[in-house]
Motif scaffolding. Structure first.
Motif, PDB file in Angstrom:
ATOM      1  N   ASN A   1       0.833  -1.196   0.000  1.00 35.58           N
ATOM      2  CA  ASN A   1       0.000   0.000   0.000  1.00 35.58           C
ATOM      3  C   ASN A   1       0.867   1.245   0.000  1.00 35.58           C
ATOM      4  OD1 ASN A   1      -2.380  -1.490   0.094  1.00 35.58           O
ATOM      5  ND2 ASN A   1      -2.356  -1.593   2.328  1.00 35.58           N
ATOM      6  N   LYS A   2       0.389   2.288  -0.690  1.00 30.40           N
ATOM      7  CA  LYS A   2       1.128   3.543  -0.767  1.00 30.40           C
ATOM      8  C   LYS A   2       1.070   4.275   0.571  1.00 30.40           C
ATOM      9  CE  LYS A   2       1.508   7.769  -3.506  1.00 30.40           C
ATOM     10  NZ  LYS A   2       0.933   8.559  -4.623  1.00 30.40           N
ATOM     11  N   THR A   3       2.161   4.919   0.930  1.00 29.38           N
ATOM     12  CA  THR A   3       2.206   5.694   2.175  1.00 29.38           C
ATOM     13  C   THR A   3       2.711   7.097   1.890  1.00 29.38           C
ATOM     14  OG1 THR A   3       4.460   4.930   2.651  1.00 29.38           O
ATOM     15  CG2 THR A   3       2.637   3.649   3.588  1.00 29.38           C
TER      16      THR A   3
ATOM     17  N   GLY B   1      -0.415  10.361  13.339  1.00 31.87           N
ATOM     18  CA  GLY B   1      -1.383   9.823  12.384  1.00 31.87           C
ATOM     19  C   GLY B   1      -2.795   9.769  12.910  1.00 31.87           C
TER      20      GLY B   1
ATOM     21  N   SER C   1       7.051   7.469  10.996  1.00 29.60           N
ATOM     22  CA  SER C   1       6.824   6.532   9.907  1.00 29.60           C
ATOM     23  C   SER C   1       5.704   7.087   9.031  1.00 29.60           C
ATOM     24  CB  SER C   1       6.436   5.148  10.446  1.00 29.60           C
ATOM     25  OG  SER C   1       5.265   5.228  11.238  1.00 29.60           O
ATOM     26  N   PRO C   2       5.762   6.824   7.732  1.00 32.64           N
ATOM     27  CA  PRO C   2       4.708   7.348   6.854  1.00 32.64           C
ATOM     28  C   PRO C   2       3.363   6.693   7.146  1.00 32.64           C
ATOM     29  CG  PRO C   2       6.151   5.843   5.654  1.00 32.64           C
ATOM     30  CD  PRO C   2       6.778   6.055   6.997  1.00 32.64           C
ATOM     31  N   HIS C   3       2.301   7.383   6.735  1.00 31.79           N
ATOM     32  CA  HIS C   3       0.949   6.920   7.011  1.00 31.79           C
ATOM     33  C   HIS C   3       0.306   6.342   5.759  1.00 31.79           C
ATOM     34  CE1 HIS C   3       1.580   8.999  10.732  1.00 31.79           C
ATOM     35  NE2 HIS C   3       1.569  10.189  10.167  1.00 31.79           N
ATOM     36  N   PRO C   4      -0.619   5.399   5.906  1.00 31.78           N
ATOM     37  CA  PRO C   4      -1.334   4.871   4.730  1.00 31.78           C
ATOM     38  C   PRO C   4      -2.001   6.000   3.954  1.00 31.78           C
ATOM     39  CG  PRO C   4      -1.799   3.543   6.671  1.00 31.78           C
ATOM     40  CD  PRO C   4      -1.059   4.747   7.156  1.00 31.78           C
ATOM     41  N   ALA C   5      -1.746   6.052   2.659  1.00 29.04           N
ATOM     42  CA  ALA C   5      -2.204   7.182   1.846  1.00 29.04           C
ATOM     43  C   ALA C   5      -3.706   7.373   1.871  1.00 29.04           C
ATOM     44  CB  ALA C   5      -1.723   7.000   0.404  1.00 29.04           C
TER      45      ALA C   5
ATOM     46  N   HIS D   1      -4.713  11.067   4.139  1.00 31.50           N
ATOM     47  CA  HIS D   1      -3.332  11.542   4.239  1.00 31.50           C
ATOM     48  C   HIS D   1      -2.802  11.967   2.860  1.00 31.50           C
ATOM     49  CE1 HIS D   1      -2.618  10.628   8.455  1.00 31.50           C
ATOM     50  NE2 HIS D   1      -3.174   9.451   8.291  1.00 31.50           N
ATOM     51  N   GLN D   2      -3.174  11.206   1.826  1.00 29.70           N
ATOM     52  CA  GLN D   2      -2.728  11.535   0.471  1.00 29.70           C
ATOM     53  C   GLN D   2      -3.313  12.869   0.012  1.00 29.70           C
ATOM     54  OE1 GLN D   2      -0.621   9.819  -1.597  1.00 29.70           O
ATOM     55  NE2 GLN D   2      -0.817  11.393  -3.181  1.00 29.70           N
TER      56      GLN D   2
END
Length: 491
Positions: free
Chosen positions: A3-5, A81, A134-138, A161-162
């Motif tokens: 999944n994109k983050t 997040g 850490s990045p979040h789910p887009a 988030h995206q």
């Protein structure tokens, strides 16, 4: 495929700190904060909030009086997040938070209260682990912004988030931020502009002037710290002009952006004469972002012109069947843009009505010229119907603007004794009398002879929301509550 983050906004602010730790991030009337200290405070707040183990599905309301602390907490929540928004206490029943972070001691039934103060940032965190970003789910919910609307009922615009990351990317393309930017944003932090414009400044390494709400202190900071970029609604801009001291020399190094509602020709000219020639009109919304921009000099004397389409936004004018109409023809405005919202939280019916086929329908009536100039002619839902004769209140506003003795006005549907007729609320000087009211009615009847007789209501001020939009429903309520006869209702 994974999944994109996407990273939080703090990632770029932290990078700015690493590059220029001693650059100023914040200036308040009382103190200055470097990027080093700003990031230290955000780290402290993030560790403290993380240690509270707030549930991942929390809906967090932030209601703060201290603006520096507000920003520290807001950026910490982005890192964590957690789905959050800034709101005033009156809007908590709309938000229905499960967690409430406040420095004012307020509470909300069923919400976990987190009471903090500036001293909270001095808490000992040595025993707490450093927070690992850490990045979040887009596609996960990332931010709520309360959309103002014209009915007085706020809607919860939900960004993933995206979408929020795309909005911030668009902001830094639309507006000329540099590390030398000194921004003073008069928009409240409950509005989308009051959130994304400061973030755009920090993510580019600029300096934010965090201003107190009182006009005298705001002006003192403006004069002392000399911002070179400002954002304001027309009402805020007018208050700023009124507070300028005698002998103030126009500052053409300042770029002033005005957004939220219609900028009158008089205020347009006065600003360019007294404050700065670099006045820019912004048209957009919480849901779509910036849609059009224009130098205010281009808009002067052109009623309804909001500006020119600003890529990558797309704007179309469509008929009631959703088909595009020729250039210059009136219809409903629809838009789509990078970083737009696609739904409202807790409101499926409004989501279905407003977001259709990937387009956002702001509810505006308008025309689009061949050169990309957008003219707004009124609101779809505000169109008034008097026995089959339909008219936009904005058309009446435009017609009667500049009438003798009137300093502000707004049209609305006046209901009394089971009948509906056009009404106009006026803010007027002492010379506005029966004769002036008669001239106002005559001006309206000559231009719109089929309209019923105009009702005129004197008011102390025109009710507007935080973005400066007229609250016409409130004017109709005030009219209905007034005596059925006599001068208090109709001059």
């Amino acid at each position: 495929m994974p999944n994109k983050t996407v990273p939080s906004p703090y990632a770029e602010i932290s990078a700015r700190c690493a590059a220029t730790p001693d650059a100023l991030a914040v200036i308040t009337p009382q103190y200055e904060v470097t990027y080093r200290q700003f990031c230290r405070d955000i780290e402290t707040a993030t560790r403290l909030l993380s240690a509270m183990e707030l549930p991942r599905d929390s809906r967090v309301g932030v209601t703060m009086a201290g603006m520096y602390l507000h920003w520290v907490v807001t950026l910490s929540l982005f890192r964590l997040g957690l789905l959050a928004t800034t709101c005033v206490p009156a809007n908590l029943p709309i938000l229905k938070p499960t967690v409430l972070i406040t420095d004012s001691g307020i509470s909300y039934p069923g919400a976990r209260a987190v009471n903090i103060s500036r001293e909270w940032l001095q808490s000992e965190t040595a025993g707490l682990p450093a927070f690992e970003d850490s990045p979040h789910p887009a596609d996960a919910p990332g931010r709520i912004i309360m959309s103002s609307g014209t009915t007085g009922v706020s809607k919860l615009a939900l960004f993933t988030h995206q979408e929020f990351a795309e909005r911030l990317s668009a902001v830094r393309v639309d507006y000329p931020y540099t590390p030398q930017t000194r921004e003073q944003c008069l928009m409240g932090v409950t509005s989308v502009g009051g959130i994304v414009w400061p973030l755009g400044c920090w993510m580019t390494g600029g300096t934010m002037l965090i201003s107190p709400p009182t006009p005298d202190k705001l002006m003192a900071q403006f004069l002392r710290d000399k911002p070179n970029m400002m954002y304001a609604s027309p009402a805020q801009l007018e208050a700023l002009l009124n507070a300028l001291p005698r002998g103030f020399e126009r500052r053409d190094d300042l770029v002033m952006y005005v957004a939220g509602s219609v900028l009158s020709d008089a205020l347009n000219r006065r600003t360019r004469e007294r404050l700065t020639r670099n006045l820019v009109l912004v048209y957009g919304s919480t849901e779509i972002g910036t849609a059009t921009l224009a130098p205010a000099s281009d808009v002067d004397g052109k009623p309804g012109l909001t500006g020119y389409i600003h890529p990558p936004v797309q704007i179309e004018i469509v008929d009631h069947e959703g088909q595009t109409v020729p250039a210059g023809e009136l219809g409903e405005v629809r838009m789509r843009n990078l970083g737009q919202v696609h739904r409202y939280l807790d409101d499926e019916s409004e989501t279905e009505l407003t977001f259709r086929g990937g387009w956002f329908h702001p509810g505006d009536l308008g025309t689009l010229a061949a050169d990309g100039a957008l003219y707004i002619k009124g609101r779809v839902r505000e169109v008034m119907n008097f026995g089959g004769l339909k008219v936009s209140p904005a058309a009446i506003d435009e017609l009667l603007a500049g009438s003798a003795g009137v300093t502000d006005l707004a049209a609305f549907a006046a209901e009394a004794n089971g009948r509906s007729r056009p009404g106009v609320a006026v803010v007027a000087d002492a010379q506005f009398d029966e004769a002036a009211a008669a001239q106002l009615r005559e001006r309206c009847s000559k231009a719109m002879p089929s309209l019923p007789r105009l009702a005129i209501m004197r008011v102390a001020s025109i009710p507007r929301n935080e973005m400066g939009k007229i609250q016409r429903v409130e004017l109709a309520r005030q009219f209905a509550a007034r005596p059925a006869s006599g001068k208090p209702r109709s001059a």
